[in-house]
Design a protein around this motif. Structure first.
Motif, mmCIF file in Angstrom:
data_model
loop_
_atom_site.group_PDB
_atom_site.id
_atom_site.type_symbol
_atom_site.label_atom_id
_atom_site.label_comp_id
_atom_site.label_asym_id
_atom_site.label_seq_id
_atom_site.Cartn_x
_atom_site.Cartn_y
_atom_site.Cartn_z
ATOM 1 N N PHE A 279 -6.986 9.989 -0.154
ATOM 2 C CA PHE A 279 -6.755 9.946 1.289
ATOM 3 C C PHE A 279 -8.053 10.159 2.066
ATOM 4 O O PHE A 279 -8.227 9.595 3.143
ATOM 5 C CB PHE A 279 -5.723 10.991 1.710
ATOM 6 N N PHE B 66 -5.072 12.865 -5.504
ATOM 7 C CA PHE B 66 -4.298 12.264 -4.417
ATOM 8 C C PHE B 66 -4.974 12.527 -3.073
ATOM 9 O O PHE B 66 -5.120 11.622 -2.252
ATOM 10 C CB PHE B 66 -2.892 12.857 -4.451
ATOM 11 N N ASP C 43 2.538 1.829 -3.268
ATOM 12 C CA ASP C 43 1.584 2.363 -4.236
ATOM 13 C C ASP C 43 1.410 3.873 -4.045
ATOM 14 O O ASP C 43 1.438 4.643 -5.010
ATOM 15 C CB ASP C 43 0.257 1.625 -4.074
ATOM 16 N N TRP C 44 1.229 4.326 -2.799
ATOM 17 C CA TRP C 44 1.060 5.755 -2.523
ATOM 18 C C TRP C 44 2.326 6.530 -2.866
ATOM 19 O O TRP C 44 2.268 7.636 -3.410
ATOM 20 C CB TRP C 44 0.720 5.990 -1.049
ATOM 21 N N THR C 45 3.483 5.966 -2.553
ATOM 22 C CA THR C 45 4.745 6.644 -2.831
ATOM 23 C C THR C 45 4.967 6.801 -4.331
ATOM 24 O O THR C 45 5.365 7.878 -4.793
ATOM 25 C CB THR C 45 5.919 5.873 -2.197
ATOM 26 N N ARG D 115 -9.942 6.846 2.355
ATOM 27 C CA ARG D 115 -9.303 5.750 3.089
ATOM 28 C C ARG D 115 -10.131 5.257 4.271
ATOM 29 O O ARG D 115 -10.247 4.045 4.469
ATOM 30 C CB ARG D 115 -7.919 6.164 3.546
ATOM 31 N N GLU E 42 0.828 -1.209 0.000
ATOM 32 C CA GLU E 42 0.000 0.000 0.000
ATOM 33 C C GLU E 42 0.859 1.254 0.000
ATOM 34 O O GLU E 42 0.623 2.173 -0.792
ATOM 35 C CB GLU E 42 -0.918 0.004 1.220
ATOM 36 N N TRP E 43 1.844 1.321 0.877
ATOM 37 C CA TRP E 43 2.676 2.518 0.932
ATOM 38 C C TRP E 43 3.548 2.648 -0.299
ATOM 39 O O TRP E 43 3.852 3.769 -0.744
ATOM 40 C CB TRP E 43 3.499 2.556 2.221
#
Length: 128
Positions: free
Chosen positions: A70, A66, A34-36, A73, A31-32
């Protein structure tokens, strides 16, 4: 006088709990990642999925996408939490990772704005 209590369940490490911890950590890492990647490539996404003649507006639209992700989420957490309560942790983790990978796949396969126009940002912002 010292009283020795038997170890509680929380202090006992079983192979199943280590495996569950590794699986949850792997899902969180994906997940992180993907966000990064989305954050790092947001300038490229802005030029590909929004009109290039207004670069500032394209960057704002990408940042808004973006930010919107968030905001959603907590809703995803509630829905996946209910799914995990009914079906189990493993299917919920597989669904979560599959949705993240599916979203990345859609972004990768969507033609740029010059090819399909305003369908580009719409196509990439809808759920997988």
């Amino acid at each position: 006088m010292v009283v020795n209590h038997p170890p509680t369940r929380a202090t006992v490490t079983s192979p199943a709990s280590v495996r569950n911890l590794f699986a949850a950590s792997a899902g969180n890492a994906v997940e992180w990642f993907d966000w990064t990647i989305f954050g790092l490539f947001s300038t490229i996404f802005a030029t590909q999925f929004f009109p290039a003649d207004q670069p500032a507006l394209a960057y704002v639209n990408t940042a808004a996408t973006f930010a919107l992700a968030f905001l959603f989420r907590p809703l995803g957490g509630v829905l996946l939490g209910r799914f995990a309560d009914r079906r189990g942790r493993k299917p919920a983790l597989m669904l979560s990772v599959g949705l993240m990978c599916g979203g990345s796949l859609i972004i990768g396969l969507t033609p740029p704005f010059e090819v399909i126009g305003w369908a580009a940002p719409w196509h990439c912002s809808r759920p997988a």
